[in-house]
Design a protein around this motif. Sequence first.
Motif, PDB file in Angstrom:
ATOM      1  N   ALA A 226       0.822  -1.211   0.000  1.00  0.00           N
ATOM      2  CA  ALA A 226       0.000   0.000   0.000  1.00  0.00           C
ATOM      3  C   ALA A 226       0.856   1.261   0.000  1.00  0.00           C
ATOM      4  CB  ALA A 226      -0.927  -0.003   1.216  1.00  0.00           C
ATOM      5  N   LYS A 227       2.055   1.184   0.599  1.00  0.00           N
ATOM      6  CA  LYS A 227       2.929   2.358   0.688  1.00  0.00           C
ATOM      7  C   LYS A 227       4.040   2.353  -0.356  1.00  0.00           C
ATOM      8  CE  LYS A 227       0.492   3.873   4.015  1.00  0.00           C
ATOM      9  NZ  LYS A 227      -0.478   4.956   3.710  1.00  0.00           N
ATOM     10  N   LEU A 228       4.387   1.187  -0.877  1.00  0.00           N
ATOM     11  CA  LEU A 228       5.435   1.116  -1.898  1.00  0.00           C
ATOM     12  C   LEU A 228       4.866   1.133  -3.310  1.00  0.00           C
ATOM     13  CD1 LEU A 228       7.714  -1.616  -0.264  1.00  0.00           C
ATOM     14  CD2 LEU A 228       8.207   0.839  -0.437  1.00  0.00           C
ATOM     15  N   GLY A 229       3.648   0.651  -3.472  1.00  0.00           N
ATOM     16  CA  GLY A 229       3.073   0.532  -4.805  1.00  0.00           C
ATOM     17  C   GLY A 229       2.173   1.677  -5.208  1.00  0.00           C
ATOM     18  N   THR A 230       1.877   2.575  -4.280  1.00  0.00           N
ATOM     19  CA  THR A 230       1.038   3.736  -4.569  1.00  0.00           C
ATOM     20  C   THR A 230       1.766   4.995  -4.114  1.00  0.00           C
ATOM     21  OG1 THR A 230      -0.955   2.408  -4.192  1.00  0.00           O
ATOM     22  CG2 THR A 230      -1.209   4.797  -4.190  1.00  0.00           C
ATOM     23  N   ASN A 231       1.924   5.956  -5.040  1.00  0.00           N
ATOM     24  CA  ASN A 231       2.630   7.198  -4.708  1.00  0.00           C
ATOM     25  C   ASN A 231       3.965   6.920  -4.026  1.00  0.00           C
ATOM     26  OD1 ASN A 231       0.667   8.953  -5.759  1.00  0.00           O
ATOM     27  ND2 ASN A 231      -0.515   8.873  -3.871  1.00  0.00           N
ATOM     28  N   LYS A 232       4.726   6.030  -4.606  1.00  0.00           N
ATOM     29  CA  LYS A 232       5.988   5.596  -3.999  1.00  0.00           C
ATOM     30  C   LYS A 232       6.925   6.762  -3.707  1.00  0.00           C
ATOM     31  CE  LYS A 232       9.769   2.308  -4.722  1.00  0.00           C
ATOM     32  NZ  LYS A 232      10.931   3.227  -4.685  1.00  0.00           N
ATOM     33  N   ALA A 233       7.093   7.650  -4.692  1.00  0.00           N
ATOM     34  CA  ALA A 233       8.012   8.776  -4.502  1.00  0.00           C
ATOM     35  C   ALA A 233       7.559   9.676  -3.362  1.00  0.00           C
ATOM     36  CB  ALA A 233       8.135   9.573  -5.798  1.00  0.00           C
ATOM     37  N   VAL A 234       6.254   9.918  -3.278  1.00  0.00           N
ATOM     38  CA  VAL A 234       5.705  10.759  -2.210  1.00  0.00           C
ATOM     39  C   VAL A 234       5.968  10.121  -0.854  1.00  0.00           C
ATOM     40  CG1 VAL A 234       3.585  11.719  -1.226  1.00  0.00           C
ATOM     41  CG2 VAL A 234       3.941  11.748  -3.704  1.00  0.00           C
ATOM     42  N   ASN A 235       5.758   8.821  -0.749  1.00  0.00           N
ATOM     43  CA  ASN A 235       5.979   8.134   0.518  1.00  0.00           C
ATOM     44  C   ASN A 235       7.457   8.062   0.877  1.00  0.00           C
ATOM     45  OD1 ASN A 235       3.240   7.678   0.996  1.00  0.00           O
ATOM     46  ND2 ASN A 235       3.244   5.783  -0.196  1.00  0.00           N
ATOM     47  N   GLU A 236       8.327   7.882  -0.123  1.00  0.00           N
ATOM     48  CA  GLU A 236       9.763   7.825   0.160  1.00  0.00           C
ATOM     49  C   GLU A 236      10.258   9.123   0.791  1.00  0.00           C
ATOM     50  OE1 GLU A 236      11.813   4.649  -2.888  1.00  0.00           O
ATOM     51  OE2 GLU A 236      11.443   6.680  -3.638  1.00  0.00           O
ATOM     52  N   LYS A 237       9.662  10.228   0.412  1.00  0.00           N
ATOM     53  CA  LYS A 237      10.051  11.513   1.003  1.00  0.00           C
ATOM     54  C   LYS A 237       9.834  11.505   2.512  1.00  0.00           C
ATOM     55  CE  LYS A 237       8.869  16.447   0.783  1.00  0.00           C
ATOM     56  NZ  LYS A 237       8.311  16.522   2.157  1.00  0.00           N
ATOM     57  N   GLU A 238       8.901  10.684   2.985  1.00  0.00           N
ATOM     58  CA  GLU A 238       8.589  10.642   4.407  1.00  0.00           C
ATOM     59  C   GLU A 238       9.586   9.807   5.214  1.00  0.00           C
ATOM     60  OE1 GLU A 238       6.190  12.607   5.616  1.00  0.00           O
ATOM     61  OE2 GLU A 238       6.038  13.267   3.529  1.00  0.00           O
ATOM     62  N   PHE A 239      10.281   8.869   4.563  1.00  0.00           N
ATOM     63  CA  PHE A 239      11.201   8.041   5.359  1.00  0.00           C
ATOM     64  C   PHE A 239      12.640   8.049   4.872  1.00  0.00           C
ATOM     65  CE2 PHE A 239       9.389   4.987   2.272  1.00  0.00           C
ATOM     66  CZ  PHE A 239      10.518   4.327   1.818  1.00  0.00           C
ATOM     67  N   ILE A 240      12.947   8.735   3.769  1.00  0.00           N
ATOM     68  CA  ILE A 240      14.332   8.907   3.324  1.00  0.00           C
ATOM     69  C   ILE A 240      14.709  10.358   3.585  1.00  0.00           C
ATOM     70  CG2 ILE A 240      15.919   8.849   1.364  1.00  0.00           C
ATOM     71  CD1 ILE A 240      14.260   6.616   0.166  1.00  0.00           C
ATOM     72  N   PRO A 241      15.567  10.618   4.571  1.00  0.00           N
ATOM     73  CA  PRO A 241      15.832  11.996   5.009  1.00  0.00           C
ATOM     74  C   PRO A 241      16.358  12.919   3.913  1.00  0.00           C
ATOM     75  CG  PRO A 241      16.719  10.400   6.574  1.00  0.00           C
ATOM     76  CD  PRO A 241      16.290   9.621   5.379  1.00  0.00           C
ATOM     77  N   GLU A 242      17.104  12.381   2.958  1.00  0.00           N
ATOM     78  CA  GLU A 242      17.719  13.237   1.935  1.00  0.00           C
ATOM     79  C   GLU A 242      16.717  13.765   0.903  1.00  0.00           C
ATOM     80  OE1 GLU A 242      20.751  10.486   3.631  1.00  0.00           O
ATOM     81  OE2 GLU A 242      18.764  10.216   2.742  1.00  0.00           O
ATOM     82  N   ILE A 243      15.566  13.130   0.771  1.00  0.00           N
ATOM     83  CA  ILE A 243      14.568  13.584  -0.204  1.00  0.00           C
ATOM     84  C   ILE A 243      13.797  14.762   0.375  1.00  0.00           C
ATOM     85  CG2 ILE A 243      12.525  12.986  -1.549  1.00  0.00           C
ATOM     86  CD1 ILE A 243      13.452  10.127  -1.658  1.00  0.00           C
ATOM     87  N   LYS A 244      13.895  15.895  -0.301  1.00  0.00           N
ATOM     88  CA  LYS A 244      13.249  17.116   0.181  1.00  0.00           C
ATOM     89  C   LYS A 244      12.009  17.494  -0.618  1.00  0.00           C
ATOM     90  CE  LYS A 244      16.371  17.470   3.291  1.00  0.00           C
ATOM     91  NZ  LYS A 244      16.058  17.052   4.666  1.00  0.00           N
ATOM     92  N   GLU A 245      11.925  17.036  -1.868  1.00  0.00           N
ATOM     93  CA  GLU A 245      10.776  17.418  -2.687  1.00  0.00           C
ATOM     94  C   GLU A 245      10.550  16.394  -3.778  1.00  0.00           C
ATOM     95  OE1 GLU A 245       9.624  21.018  -5.760  1.00  0.00           O
ATOM     96  OE2 GLU A 245      10.657  21.544  -3.891  1.00  0.00           O
ATOM     97  N   VAL A 246       9.299  16.068  -4.052  1.00  0.00           N
ATOM     98  CA  VAL A 246       8.953  15.191  -5.176  1.00  0.00           C
ATOM     99  C   VAL A 246       7.814  15.839  -5.952  1.00  0.00           C
ATOM    100  CG1 VAL A 246       9.673  13.080  -3.984  1.00  0.00           C
ATOM    101  CG2 VAL A 246       7.293  13.807  -3.863  1.00  0.00           C
TER     102      VAL A 246
END
Length: 242
Positions: free
Chosen positions: A85-105
């Motif tokens: 549910a979190k990896l297969g839908t809006n993956k990039a948006v969700n990754e921003k929440e748990f990968i500290p280096e991602i600041k914007e998608v």
Amino acid sequence: MSTSQVDEFKLTITPLKPVAIPSEETILTSARHLLEESTSWKQGKTYYKNVKTYHRPKGPGDGAPWHCRVSEHAADEATFDGMWAKLGTNKAVNEKEFIPEIKEVRKVKELSPTASIWTIYYTFTPPVAPRVFTVLQVVHLDEATPKTGYKVPLHRIIVSIPIDLSSPEDADLAKLERHGVRGRYVSVERLVELDNGKTEWRMATSSTPGGSIPSFIVESTMAGKIAQDVPHFMKWLHALPT
């Protein structure tokens, strides 16, 4: 795309222009081949007691070496459906929440219900400059029910391919990209529901950060870097409201 072109398509860090994106089935065929191949790669370190890493050198047609991580998760840690549910839908948006280096998608363009182009903006500790990765993400949502009496393991696939928006016809799409050093990565992730009730999470990737960072430094830290995404994801998943 002809049969020979399908056979020749290979996942690499060489970016594709939107006009050259092959069919989703062609992309998935190449992804499945890579996932199966990754089961024979050389094993490296195990991190966090559960995240095994593997790698293989750069081969013909590759732009960089490949790295893989594999972890298994019991249902009380994370269920197959909960992870998907979190990896297969809006993956990039969700990754921003748990990968500290991602600041914007930003979603650049939706090509189909299962394929979209995203641009992802990373920042790092100075003097490393911000990086921009623009990728096509394809998700495989096979819900087919087997007609035999045997249980077939459920599996889901996510493929990310680097995209080049530098052509004049893509100028409007390129306006959505942030300014930064252009990096490239290609990755394939698969969730499999195992017979023992656990979920296997396998991810294989090849990448370059661009800029002047020596490749030997990048490669020496890749295993640990991709491994830490697993506990980061689990910590974020467990903190979500139920």
